[in-house]
Design a protein around this motif. Structure first.
Motif, PDB file in Angstrom:
ATOM      1  N   THR A   6     111.975  39.500 -47.893  1.00 18.18           N
ATOM      2  CA  THR A   6     111.983  38.239 -48.625  1.00 18.18           C
ATOM      3  C   THR A   6     110.930  37.337 -48.001  1.00 18.18           C
ATOM      4  OG1 THR A   6     114.352  38.463 -49.021  1.00 18.18           O
ATOM      5  CG2 THR A   6     113.399  36.262 -49.314  1.00 18.18           C
ATOM      6  N   SER A   7     110.146  36.689 -48.835  1.00 21.86           N
ATOM      7  CA  SER A   7     109.074  35.815 -48.373  1.00 21.86           C
ATOM      8  C   SER A   7     109.243  34.463 -49.062  1.00 21.86           C
ATOM      9  CB  SER A   7     107.733  36.462 -48.751  1.00 21.86           C
ATOM     10  OG  SER A   7     106.660  35.686 -48.345  1.00 21.86           O
ATOM     11  N   TRP A   8     109.272  33.380 -48.264  1.00 21.68           N
ATOM     12  CA  TRP A   8     109.637  32.083 -48.835  1.00 21.68           C
ATOM     13  C   TRP A   8     108.895  30.945 -48.143  1.00 21.68           C
ATOM     14  CZ3 TRP A   8     115.435  30.241 -48.617  1.00 21.68           C
ATOM     15  CH2 TRP A   8     115.609  29.131 -49.438  1.00 21.68           C
ATOM     16  N   ASN A   9     108.186  30.145 -48.920  1.00 19.76           N
ATOM     17  CA  ASN A   9     107.549  28.933 -48.403  1.00 19.76           C
ATOM     18  C   ASN A   9     108.582  27.811 -48.465  1.00 19.76           C
ATOM     19  OD1 ASN A   9     106.101  26.643 -47.809  1.00 19.76           O
ATOM     20  ND2 ASN A   9     104.485  27.013 -49.299  1.00 19.76           N
ATOM     21  N   ILE A  10     109.051  27.385 -47.297  1.00 22.40           N
ATOM     22  CA  ILE A  10     110.106  26.363 -47.263  1.00 22.40           C
ATOM     23  C   ILE A  10     109.547  24.945 -47.237  1.00 22.40           C
ATOM     24  CG2 ILE A  10     111.796  27.913 -46.254  1.00 22.40           C
ATOM     25  CD1 ILE A  10     111.313  26.392 -43.570  1.00 22.40           C
ATOM     26  N   THR A  18     112.026  13.782 -49.957  1.00 23.07           N
ATOM     27  CA  THR A  18     111.924  13.250 -48.601  1.00 23.07           C
ATOM     28  C   THR A  18     112.946  12.158 -48.315  1.00 23.07           C
ATOM     29  OG1 THR A  18     110.237  11.704 -49.370  1.00 23.07           O
ATOM     30  CG2 THR A  18     109.474  13.778 -48.400  1.00 23.07           C
ATOM     31  N   ALA A  19     113.837  11.885 -49.239  1.00 25.32           N
ATOM     32  CA  ALA A  19     114.850  10.851 -49.006  1.00 25.32           C
ATOM     33  C   ALA A  19     115.772  11.265 -47.864  1.00 25.32           C
ATOM     34  CB  ALA A  19     115.659  10.613 -50.275  1.00 25.32           C
ATOM     35  N   GLU A  20     116.353  10.289 -47.221  1.00 20.43           N
ATOM     36  CA  GLU A  20     117.238  10.569 -46.099  1.00 20.43           C
ATOM     37  C   GLU A  20     118.365  11.501 -46.541  1.00 20.43           C
ATOM     38  OE1 GLU A  20     120.076   8.074 -43.084  1.00 20.43           O
ATOM     39  OE2 GLU A  20     118.269   7.109 -43.851  1.00 20.43           O
ATOM     40  N   GLY A  21     118.652  12.488 -45.740  1.00 24.02           N
ATOM     41  CA  GLY A  21     119.691  13.452 -46.064  1.00 24.02           C
ATOM     42  C   GLY A  21     119.197  14.668 -46.827  1.00 24.02           C
ATOM     43  N   MET A  22     118.055  14.555 -47.478  1.00 24.14           N
ATOM     44  CA  MET A  22     117.524  15.674 -48.247  1.00 24.14           C
ATOM     45  C   MET A  22     117.077  16.811 -47.329  1.00 24.14           C
ATOM     46  SD  MET A  22     117.788  15.237 -51.418  1.00 24.14           S
ATOM     47  CE  MET A  22     117.757  14.119 -52.771  1.00 24.14           C
ATOM     48  N   GLU A  23     116.434  16.463 -46.213  1.00 23.19           N
ATOM     49  CA  GLU A  23     115.956  17.495 -45.291  1.00 23.19           C
ATOM     50  C   GLU A  23     117.134  18.307 -44.768  1.00 23.19           C
ATOM     51  OE1 GLU A  23     113.940  17.596 -40.977  1.00 23.19           O
ATOM     52  OE2 GLU A  23     112.873  16.393 -42.453  1.00 23.19           O
ATOM     53  N   SER A  24     118.208  17.652 -44.396  1.00 28.09           N
ATOM     54  CA  SER A  24     119.388  18.336 -43.890  1.00 28.09           C
ATOM     55  C   SER A  24     119.998  19.237 -44.961  1.00 28.09           C
ATOM     56  CB  SER A  24     120.408  17.311 -43.414  1.00 28.09           C
ATOM     57  OG  SER A  24     121.554  17.962 -42.959  1.00 28.09           O
ATOM     58  N   ALA A  25     120.088  18.749 -46.189  1.00 24.75           N
ATOM     59  CA  ALA A  25     120.638  19.539 -47.289  1.00 24.75           C
ATOM     60  C   ALA A  25     119.768  20.768 -47.543  1.00 24.75           C
ATOM     61  CB  ALA A  25     120.746  18.687 -48.553  1.00 24.75           C
ATOM     62  N   MET A  26     118.452  20.599 -47.461  1.00 29.27           N
ATOM     63  CA  MET A  26     117.531  21.709 -47.671  1.00 29.27           C
ATOM     64  C   MET A  26     117.692  22.748 -46.564  1.00 29.27           C
ATOM     65  SD  MET A  26     115.320  22.646 -49.859  1.00 29.27           S
ATOM     66  CE  MET A  26     113.969  23.774 -50.054  1.00 29.27           C
ATOM     67  N   LYS A  27     117.812  22.311 -45.315  1.00 31.63           N
ATOM     68  CA  LYS A  27     118.009  23.244 -44.204  1.00 31.63           C
ATOM     69  C   LYS A  27     119.277  24.066 -44.415  1.00 31.63           C
ATOM     70  CE  LYS A  27     115.869  20.611 -40.501  1.00 31.63           C
ATOM     71  NZ  LYS A  27     116.110  19.884 -39.255  1.00 31.63           N
ATOM     72  N   ASP A  28     120.360  23.415 -44.780  1.00 31.65           N
ATOM     73  CA  ASP A  28     121.626  24.122 -45.003  1.00 31.65           C
ATOM     74  C   ASP A  28     121.480  25.169 -46.106  1.00 31.65           C
ATOM     75  OD1 ASP A  28     122.821  22.589 -43.052  1.00 31.65           O
ATOM     76  OD2 ASP A  28     123.831  21.236 -44.469  1.00 31.65           O
ATOM     77  N   MET A  29     120.831  24.798 -47.192  1.00 32.50           N
ATOM     78  CA  MET A  29     120.648  25.715 -48.304  1.00 32.50           C
ATOM     79  C   MET A  29     119.782  26.897 -47.892  1.00 32.50           C
ATOM     80  SD  MET A  29     118.452  26.475 -51.328  1.00 32.50           S
ATOM     81  CE  MET A  29     117.263  25.235 -51.112  1.00 32.50           C
TER      82      MET A  29
END
Length: 161
Positions: A6-10, A18-29
């Motif tokens: 699997t190859s993925w550009n994160i 870039t809103a607050e909390g979005m980065e954390s949600a993206m990491k979890d996903m």
């Protein structure tokens, strides 16, 4: 050996904004998907644009003992990296230090793994682009010329790019 790659550009975890909390949600996903994609012992997940050495350390901490995060040994101060994530018991390991490209800002964007048993190699490349001003055109051309030359060395078919 059967491996899924699997190859993925994160995109530095900014896929949700870039809103607050979005980065954390993206990491979890992303982490949930990484674990899902590493079902078999020899599956590989390549992530591109992991944000610096800090991002690599975070991946290692969150994924824990069951997985290995492999990163380039280059460019300590780079802003983004290509990394591979494998299961601890995988037959894959980082290939030697042979470099097909030695250029600032792109040296950290590729990573090569080798199967310890078959000798098959997988070269994961987060390809550079030419910006709208064309200022990096020569660098990009050289990058792909070097990549082509590197691939020609593996006429035995043991290299996947």
């Amino acid at each position: 050996m059967k491996s899924r790659i699997t190859s993925w550009n994160i995109n530095k975890y900014r896929g949700l904004g870039t809103a607050e909390g979005m980065e954390s949600a993206m990491k979890d996903m992303i982490l949930k998907k990484v674990i899902k994609y590493l079902r078999e012992p020899d599956d590989i997940v390549f992530l591109y644009e992991v944000p610096g050495k800090k991002g690599i350390r975070e991946l290692e901490e969150v994924l824990g003992e069951a997985y290995t995060v492999i990163s380039p040994d280059r460019e300590e101060d780079a802003k983004i990296f290509a990394v591979a994530i494998i299961n601890k018991n995988s037959r894959w390991e980082k290939a030697g230090t042979d470099r097909f490209f030695n250029g600032r800002d792109y040296d950290n964007r590729y990573l090569e793994l080798i199967d310890k048993e078959s000798g098959l190699r997988v070269l994961a490349v987060h390809a550079p682009f030419v910006d709208k001003d064309g200022k990096y055109a020569a660098l990009v051309r050289t990058f792909f010329e070097n990549l082509e030359g590197y691939a020609r060395r593996y006429v035995d078919g043991k290299l996947i790019i």
